[in-house]
Design an enzyme around this catalytic site. Structure first.
Site, PDB file in Angstrom:
ATOM      1  N   GLY A 195       0.836  -1.191   0.000  1.00  0.00           N
ATOM      2  CA  GLY A 195       0.000   0.000   0.000  1.00  0.00           C
ATOM      3  C   GLY A 195       0.870   1.240   0.000  1.00  0.00           C
ATOM      4  O   GLY A 195       1.991   1.226  -0.508  1.00  0.00           O
ATOM      5  N   ARG A 196       0.367   2.315   0.604  1.00  0.00           N
ATOM      6  CA  ARG A 196       1.109   3.583   0.572  1.00  0.00           C
ATOM      7  C   ARG A 196       2.501   3.460   1.190  1.00  0.00           C
ATOM      8  O   ARG A 196       3.490   3.906   0.609  1.00  0.00           O
ATOM      9  CB  ARG A 196       0.320   4.670   1.309  1.00  0.00           C
ATOM     10  CG  ARG A 196      -0.900   5.171   0.565  1.00  0.00           C
ATOM     11  CD  ARG A 196      -1.460   6.390   1.250  1.00  0.00           C
ATOM     12  NE  ARG A 196      -1.706   6.132   2.675  1.00  0.00           N
ATOM     13  CZ  ARG A 196      -1.856   7.070   3.599  1.00  0.00           C
ATOM     14  NH1 ARG A 196      -1.760   8.333   3.258  1.00  0.00           N
ATOM     15  NH2 ARG A 196      -2.107   6.749   4.857  1.00  0.00           N
ATOM     16  N   SER A 202       0.669  -9.755  -0.712  1.00  0.00           N
ATOM     17  CA  SER A 202      -0.423  -9.475   0.208  1.00  0.00           C
ATOM     18  C   SER A 202      -1.575 -10.361  -0.213  1.00  0.00           C
ATOM     19  O   SER A 202      -1.551 -10.973  -1.299  1.00  0.00           O
ATOM     20  CB  SER A 202      -0.828  -8.001   0.196  1.00  0.00           C
ATOM     21  OG  SER A 202      -1.478  -7.673  -1.026  1.00  0.00           O
ATOM     22  N   THR A 219       7.013  -1.947  11.164  1.00  0.00           N
ATOM     23  CA  THR A 219       6.640  -0.600  11.590  1.00  0.00           C
ATOM     24  C   THR A 219       5.143  -0.373  11.406  1.00  0.00           C
ATOM     25  O   THR A 219       4.682   0.759  11.404  1.00  0.00           O
ATOM     26  CB  THR A 219       7.415   0.462  10.783  1.00  0.00           C
ATOM     27  OG1 THR A 219       7.179   0.251   9.377  1.00  0.00           O
ATOM     28  CG2 THR A 219       8.897   0.407  11.074  1.00  0.00           C
ATOM     29  N   ARG A 227       1.870  -2.679  12.707  1.00  0.00           N
ATOM     30  CA  ARG A 227       1.155  -2.929  13.953  1.00  0.00           C
ATOM     31  C   ARG A 227       1.736  -4.181  14.602  1.00  0.00           C
ATOM     32  O   ARG A 227       2.008  -5.174  13.926  1.00  0.00           O
ATOM     33  CB  ARG A 227      -0.354  -3.108  13.727  1.00  0.00           C
ATOM     34  CG  ARG A 227      -1.087  -1.836  13.328  1.00  0.00           C
ATOM     35  CD  ARG A 227      -1.095  -0.808  14.457  1.00  0.00           C
ATOM     36  NE  ARG A 227      -1.844   0.390  14.136  1.00  0.00           N
ATOM     37  CZ  ARG A 227      -1.337   1.461  13.535  1.00  0.00           C
ATOM     38  NH1 ARG A 227      -0.068   1.459  13.168  1.00  0.00           N
ATOM     39  NH2 ARG A 227      -2.101   2.521  13.304  1.00  0.00           N
ATOM     40  N   GLU A 236       1.217  -1.419  24.103  1.00  0.00           N
ATOM     41  CA  GLU A 236       2.028  -0.200  24.145  1.00  0.00           C
ATOM     42  C   GLU A 236       1.510   0.720  25.237  1.00  0.00           C
ATOM     43  O   GLU A 236       0.296   0.878  25.377  1.00  0.00           O
ATOM     44  CB  GLU A 236       2.002   0.493  22.784  1.00  0.00           C
ATOM     45  CG  GLU A 236       2.587  -0.350  21.665  1.00  0.00           C
ATOM     46  CD  GLU A 236       2.567   0.329  20.302  1.00  0.00           C
ATOM     47  OE1 GLU A 236       2.164   1.511  20.244  1.00  0.00           O
ATOM     48  OE2 GLU A 236       2.935  -0.309  19.307  1.00  0.00           O
ATOM     49  N   HIS A 291       7.443   3.096  19.005  1.00  0.00           N
ATOM     50  CA  HIS A 291       6.399   3.531  18.069  1.00  0.00           C
ATOM     51  C   HIS A 291       6.648   4.968  17.610  1.00  0.00           C
ATOM     52  O   HIS A 291       5.828   5.867  17.816  1.00  0.00           O
ATOM     53  CB  HIS A 291       5.005   3.398  18.672  1.00  0.00           C
ATOM     54  CG  HIS A 291       3.941   3.234  17.632  1.00  0.00           C
ATOM     55  ND1 HIS A 291       2.743   2.607  17.859  1.00  0.00           N
ATOM     56  CD2 HIS A 291       3.893   3.619  16.320  1.00  0.00           C
ATOM     57  CE1 HIS A 291       1.997   2.608  16.768  1.00  0.00           C
ATOM     58  NE2 HIS A 291       2.677   3.230  15.815  1.00  0.00           N
TER      59      HIS A 291
END
Length: 337
Positions: A171-172, A192, A251, A253, A282, A301
């Site tokens: 994705g992005r 994916s 990076t 989830r 977290e 994070h």
């Protein structure tokens, strides 16, 4: 929506760096009422509800503080909940609507997470944190603790040119990471569940099976939306396919990767290392085994934590609050179910 407000109390949550008020011009909000900033995370529901009971507006930073149905039901004063970013899995949008709470989002930096991904790739591949700490330790101890040479050049790094970068998700963020990978001279593979081969082709990436990606990549990066379907997407089976010289970087989830399986792989040395910015829970508990696992670089994070990103987050939050007070809310988030 519970109606417009002429005088409000606004709570800004989880401002760990204490920069929220300096990141935007809050004068438009101050004209409407009071602003209080919470710099420490409040984890327990009882304490959180007690602290936030007087507030009409809450500004939440990403997914640091969950707002589920139980919490929302105990905040009858709440009228507007602003989340930084345009999606927040930690907010129950259906419950918010049921309790008459408007939820609005903000824009954000589209590049910062991809940049951090590459920071972690370089950190684990070239042992940067380890060598940095060794040099500093040698300086503090006069070299006595590290023997002759004071700990100079103890690791052997991995070059990236000509190696294969495997992108789990295109994705992005995946596309941005892929673009930088090409600049490093890497070969690209992508997978994916619903990967469009044309998207992969335009990114100069080879669309491959999940098994092939993990088995043949030298660096695997994760860029995937968390959902019940994708939780545990990278588990023991995928890690077992990886080369003993390969690295994993997440990076996206935390729950996308089976953390217990990852710790086991790191301790067994079946993969060369990992770089992580996200975790199942977290802030990461002090007792979490990832903190003591070998060959892992951990960051708290930081993917979205940049000066540019915060200026957009908080600047848009000001707009959200002012627009809501005027009866014309913007960037409203609604449950899509």
């Amino acid at each position: 929506m519970r109606g417009n407000v002429s005088l409000m109390r606004v709570a800004i949550l989880d401002d760990y760096q204490q920069v929220s008020l300096a990141s935007a011009d809050w004068s438009a909000v101050r004209a409407l009422g009071e602003i209080d900033v919470f710099t420490e995370h409040i984890g327990r529901t009882e304490a959180l509800v007690q602290a936030l009971a007087p507030y009409d507006v809450i500004v939440a930073m990403r997914e640091r503080c969950p707002f589920d149905a139980a919490r929302l039901s105990q905040l009858p004063q709440l009228r507007l909940l602003v989340t930084t970013g345009m999606a927040n899995a930690a907010i129950d949008l259906a419950a918010a609507a049921a309790h008459g709470v408007t939820v609005c989002g903000t824009g954000g930096s589209g590049t910062s997470t991809a940049e951090l991904t590459w920071g972690l790739i370089l950190a684990v591949a070239r042992h940067i944190p380890e060598e940095d700490q060794r040099l500093k330790l040698a300086g503090r101890s006069g070299g006595a603790a590290l023997g002759p040479g004071g700990g100079w050049q103890r690791t052997l790094g991995t070059g990236l040119d000509g190696k294969r970068l495997g992108l789990v998700g295109l994705g992005r963020q995946g596309l941005r990471v892929a673009k930088i990978g090409r600049a490093f001279g890497m070969k690209l593979s992508a997978w994916s569940m619903n990967l469009d081969p044309d998207v992969a082709k335009k990114a100069h990436a080879k669309a491959v099976s999940k098994e092939s990606l993990f088995a043949k990549s030298d660096v695997v990066t994760v860029h995937y939306k968390l959902s019940p379907r994708s939780e545990g997407l990278v588990g023991a089976a995928e890690l077992a396919l990886m080369k003993p010289t390969a690295f994993l970087v997440n990076t996206s989830r935390g729950p996308l990767v089976d953390s217990a399986a990852l710790v086991a792989a790191l301790r067994a040395g079946t993969i060369a290392g990992a770089g992580l910015d996200v975790y199942d829970r977290e802030p990461l508990p002090l007792s979490d085994p990832l903190r003591t696992a070998p060959n892992v670089v951990l960051t708290p994070h930081l993917g979205y934590v940049t000066d540019d990103g915060y200026r957009i987050f908080y600047g848009d939050a000001v707009e959200d609050i002012a627009a809501f007070a005027a009866g014309e809310p913007v960037r409203v988030l609604a449950d899509s179910a």
